[in-house]
Write a protein that holds these residues in place. Structure first.
Motif, short mmCIF file in Angstrom:
data_model
loop_
_atom_site.label_atom_id
_atom_site.label_comp_id
_atom_site.label_asym_id
_atom_site.label_seq_id
_atom_site.Cartn_x
_atom_site.Cartn_y
_atom_site.Cartn_z
N TRP A 3 6.04 20.62 15.04
CA TRP A 3 5.95 21.80 14.20
C TRP A 3 6.01 23.02 15.09
N THR A 4 6.60 24.13 14.57
CA THR A 4 6.65 25.39 15.31
C THR A 4 6.08 26.49 14.45
N ARG A 5 5.15 27.23 15.01
CA ARG A 5 4.61 28.39 14.31
C ARG A 5 4.21 29.40 15.37
N ALA A 9 -1.71 27.74 17.97
CA ALA A 9 -1.55 26.36 18.42
C ALA A 9 -2.33 25.49 17.46
N VAL A 10 -1.76 24.41 17.03
CA VAL A 10 -2.33 23.62 15.95
C VAL A 10 -2.62 22.22 16.43
N LEU A 11 -3.72 21.69 15.95
CA LEU A 11 -4.09 20.34 16.30
C LEU A 11 -4.68 19.65 15.10
N ALA A 12 -4.18 18.46 14.81
CA ALA A 12 -4.75 17.68 13.72
C ALA A 12 -4.73 16.23 14.10
N PRO A 71 0.45 21.93 9.42
CA PRO A 71 0.77 23.31 9.01
C PRO A 71 1.98 23.35 8.09
N ASP A 72 1.96 24.30 7.14
CA ASP A 72 3.12 24.49 6.30
C ASP A 72 3.87 25.74 6.74
N ASP A 74 4.02 28.59 5.11
CA ASP A 74 3.47 29.82 4.55
C ASP A 74 2.17 30.25 5.22
N GLY A 75 1.84 29.65 6.34
CA GLY A 75 0.61 30.02 7.02
C GLY A 75 -0.59 29.21 6.58
N GLY A 76 -0.40 28.27 5.68
CA GLY A 76 -1.51 27.42 5.23
C GLY A 76 -1.38 26.03 5.81
N TRP A 77 -2.02 25.08 5.12
CA TRP A 77 -2.07 23.72 5.62
C TRP A 77 -1.86 22.73 4.48
#
Length: 207
Positions: A3-5, A9-12, A71-72, A74-77
């Motif tokens: 994913w790129t945003r 930085a995202v972690l799940a 992450p989606d 639109d800035g949400g999840w």
């Protein structure tokens, strides 16, 4: 999958824990609240944060739940639940415990944000600001009791970390291409190390 945003930085990470389905108590006993005995499991003294009792069931055919948070655009999840030996009850179902049936409560950092009767939910980005957060899905019977095995609730927790990234010093520079994430999890323009927390075994219908 990668994913790129920008700016985060995202972690799940998904944790799947077993829990229970069916078990029968003696027909001549009554529940702890004085009501008629339930054909499913038995109520324990343990309760969740809202005072709902645990319903102990046999772990051999127990419900299981896993939670994935990604992450989606639109800035949400996007939250996705993976269940086994469990079916979501439709809205309007009677308040009676039935083996392998019920709903999920979704929590962020221990605070309930939704009751789920479907395996998918959109989590607004405002509920997951900068920092590390725990997103937990817990399975409940239709009478409000918590499905449990060996005295532990049927639940799963994913850790989500959001951290701001400094802007690129050269706006004309080509964007970095993140490597493919191996084995699940999420990654963006910055690096994100995957960690997990082990859980024990979710306002309105969808807050």
């Amino acid at each position: 999958m990668s994913w790129t945003r920008s700016l985060i930085a995202v972690l799940a990470v998904c944790v799947v824990l077993p829990a229970g389905t069916a078990g029968c108590g003696p027909s001549d006993t009554r529940e702890r609240d004085g009501s008629a005995p339930s054909p499913v499991g038995r109520l324990l003294d343990q309760r969740d944060a809202e005072g709902r009792p645990y319903r102990e069931v046999d772990g051999r055919e127990a419900p299981e739940v896993g939670v994935e948070v990604v992450p989606d655009t639109d800035g949400g999840w996007d939250v996705r639940l993976r269940v086994r030996n469990f079916r979501f009850s439709p809205d309007g179902t009677g308040r009676r415990a039935v083996a392998g049936r019920g709903l999920a409560h979704l929590e962020v950092n221990g605070r309930r944000v939704a009751r789920l009767r479907t395996p998918e939910y959109h989590l607004p980005g405002s509920l997951v600001p900068r920092g590390t957060h725990q997103v937990t899905a817990r399975l409940y019977a239709d009478d409000g009791s918590v499905w449990a095995v060996d005295g532990r609730p049927v639940e799963s927790t994913a850790d989500v970390t959001v951290s701001e990234q400094p802007p690129s010093p050269d706006p004309s520079a080509e964007p970095l291409t993140p490597p493919a994430a191996a084995g699940g999890g999420a990654r963006d323009r910055g690096s994100a190390a995957i960690t997990g927390t082990e859980g024990s075994p979710d306002g309105a219908e969808q807050a």
